[in-house]
Design an enzyme around this catalytic site. Structure first.
Site, PDB file in Angstrom:
ATOM      1  N   GLU A  22     -12.373  -4.374  -3.639  1.00 56.36           N
ATOM      2  CA  GLU A  22     -13.642  -4.890  -4.148  1.00 56.36           C
ATOM      3  C   GLU A  22     -14.637  -3.758  -4.345  1.00 56.36           C
ATOM      4  O   GLU A  22     -14.862  -2.945  -3.440  1.00 56.36           O
ATOM      5  CB  GLU A  22     -14.240  -5.923  -3.199  1.00 56.36           C
ATOM      6  CG  GLU A  22     -15.579  -6.463  -3.690  1.00 56.36           C
ATOM      7  CD  GLU A  22     -16.239  -7.438  -2.742  1.00 56.36           C
ATOM      8  OE1 GLU A  22     -17.470  -7.624  -2.846  1.00 56.36           O
ATOM      9  OE2 GLU A  22     -15.537  -8.014  -1.883  1.00 56.36           O
ATOM     10  N   GLU A  25      -7.258  -6.864   1.328  1.00 57.01           N
ATOM     11  CA  GLU A  25      -8.502  -6.835   0.563  1.00 57.01           C
ATOM     12  C   GLU A  25      -9.462  -5.888   1.268  1.00 57.01           C
ATOM     13  O   GLU A  25      -9.640  -5.987   2.487  1.00 57.01           O
ATOM     14  CB  GLU A  25      -9.088  -8.249   0.467  1.00 57.01           C
ATOM     15  CG  GLU A  25     -10.329  -8.368  -0.403  1.00 57.01           C
ATOM     16  CD  GLU A  25     -11.627  -8.200   0.392  1.00 57.01           C
ATOM     17  OE1 GLU A  25     -12.689  -8.078  -0.245  1.00 57.01           O
ATOM     18  OE2 GLU A  25     -11.584  -8.176   1.646  1.00 57.01           O
ATOM     19  N   HIS A  35     -17.765  -2.797   4.327  1.00 54.37           N
ATOM     20  CA  HIS A  35     -18.280  -3.980   3.661  1.00 54.37           C
ATOM     21  C   HIS A  35     -19.792  -4.041   3.562  1.00 54.37           C
ATOM     22  O   HIS A  35     -20.355  -4.141   2.472  1.00 54.37           O
ATOM     23  CB  HIS A  35     -17.779  -5.248   4.350  1.00 54.37           C
ATOM     24  CG  HIS A  35     -18.352  -6.499   3.736  1.00 54.37           C
ATOM     25  ND1 HIS A  35     -19.493  -7.126   4.213  1.00 54.37           N
ATOM     26  CD2 HIS A  35     -17.961  -7.223   2.656  1.00 54.37           C
ATOM     27  CE1 HIS A  35     -19.770  -8.170   3.463  1.00 54.37           C
ATOM     28  NE2 HIS A  35     -18.854  -8.261   2.515  1.00 54.37           N
ATOM     29  N   HIS A  65      -8.105 -10.489   4.381  1.00 60.02           N
ATOM     30  CA  HIS A  65      -9.521 -10.218   4.138  1.00 60.02           C
ATOM     31  C   HIS A  65     -10.029  -9.095   5.039  1.00 60.02           C
ATOM     32  O   HIS A  65     -10.093  -9.240   6.255  1.00 60.02           O
ATOM     33  CB  HIS A  65     -10.310 -11.501   4.408  1.00 60.02           C
ATOM     34  CG  HIS A  65     -11.763 -11.404   4.129  1.00 60.02           C
ATOM     35  ND1 HIS A  65     -12.716 -11.731   5.066  1.00 60.02           N
ATOM     36  CD2 HIS A  65     -12.438 -11.029   3.011  1.00 60.02           C
ATOM     37  CE1 HIS A  65     -13.921 -11.576   4.545  1.00 60.02           C
ATOM     38  NE2 HIS A  65     -13.776 -11.150   3.300  1.00 60.02           N
ATOM     39  N   ASP A  91     -13.193  -3.137   0.808  1.00 57.15           N
ATOM     40  CA  ASP A  91     -14.491  -2.984   0.155  1.00 57.15           C
ATOM     41  C   ASP A  91     -14.769  -1.502  -0.057  1.00 57.15           C
ATOM     42  O   ASP A  91     -14.744  -0.719   0.906  1.00 57.15           O
ATOM     43  CB  ASP A  91     -15.596  -3.597   1.026  1.00 57.15           C
ATOM     44  CG  ASP A  91     -15.323  -5.054   1.341  1.00 57.15           C
ATOM     45  OD1 ASP A  91     -15.646  -5.900   0.495  1.00 57.15           O
ATOM     46  OD2 ASP A  91     -14.773  -5.342   2.421  1.00 57.15           O
TER      47      ASP A  91
END
Length: 285
Positions: A149, A66, A81, A39, A68
């Site tokens: 993401e 992962e 993020h 993450h 952003d």
């Protein structure tokens, strides 16, 4: 996340043999274990979404990092993020008196000067922000894949999804290799963003993030085009996991850091666990 499931076929199978499919999926997943998805990189041990966190996740043998994706004022896609930048950078010190501190309010040249590490620990003082290109450079020759993401920050609308699709399209060598090795997927909290991206890049697995438990109607509709449902682990149980698998989709749960929760999610047969501490699952420090 090892493969994109057949969406239309998945619905038919669910009707004809849903229970058998669920049992088979759970058994297979138990044999291999869920994908370990770092993450924001290995963000429990290094400052989130920096090269330090990405590289540490790779060394810890995470299956995916992962990240952003946001866009600067001059169109650069960066890995960040929050919708504003005060929490994890020194932006207020470096650029005092600005009316807003959003990624989209600054050029990449301005943002590249920020310290994105000292908030986490003095050892990371001077750790810079990184671009999407940087992330890909750090992982493309490794066994660690990418789960990107699309930021839900409101200033972007669906244009960010289009920009990400276009950027990946312009990296044909990376794209071909990542898809061949099941090392790339995209996710979003915003269904419109996910559909926009999927329309332009239908071969890249697309996931829907959800903080709440998705309804049966939502799951059925999403199964017509989405590859993943990625809910918060606190709303996830065996019934939800089985139903998502019956509909031909994968399920990656977030953000799972406690050992007990990790054991529970693994036992449910989820396909991936998004965690701040990938070493907890890989046993690689």
């Amino acid at each position: 996340m090892r493969r994109a499931r057949g969406r239309a076929a998945g619905v038919v199978v669910a009707v004809l043999s849903g229970l058998a499919l669920a049992a088979t999926s759970t058994t297979a997943q138990a044999a291999t274990g869920p994908d370990v998805i770092a993450h924001r990189g290995s963000s429990g041990m290094a400052p989130e979404n920096t090269a330090a966190a990405i590289d540490l996740a790779v060394r810890q043998h995470a299956d995916y990092v992962e990240i952003d994706v946001q866009r600067t004022k001059d169109g650069k896609l960066v890995n960040f993020h929050d919708c504003t930048m005060e929490r994890t950078t020194d932006i207020e010190t470096l650029y005092p008196g600005r009316p807003h501190y959003r990624v989209s309010d600054f050029t990449w040249n301005e943002l590249s000067r920020l310290d994105a590490g000292s908030w986490f620990h003095p050892d990371y003082t001077g750790e810079p922000l990184i671009t999407l290109d940087d992330v890909i450079h750090h992982i493309k020759h490794t066994r660690t894949g990418l789960l990107a993401e699309i930021s839900p920050c409101s200033q972007y609308g669906t244009t960010l999804a289009t920009d990400l699709a276009h950027t990946l399209h312009n990296k044909p060598r990376y794209l071909r290799n990542a898809l061949a090795h099941h090392q790339l997927a995209v996710q979003s909290f915003q269904t419109d963003d996910a559909r926009t991206f999927h329309t332009q890049q239908p071969d890249i697995p697309i996931g829907i993030l959800d903080a709440d438990r998705p309804t049966e109607t939502e799951l059925t509709e999403l199964s017509q085009w989405a590859d993943q449902i990625n809910p918060q682990h606190t709303v996830t149980d065996q019934t939800l996991v089985d139903r998502i698998h019956q509909l031909g989709m994968d399920i990656n749960v977030w953000t799972v850091d406690e050992p007990g929760a990790i054991r529970t999610m693994t036992g449910l047969g989820v396909d991936g666990i998004i965690t701040d501490y990938p070493q907890t699952l890989t046993q690689r420090g």
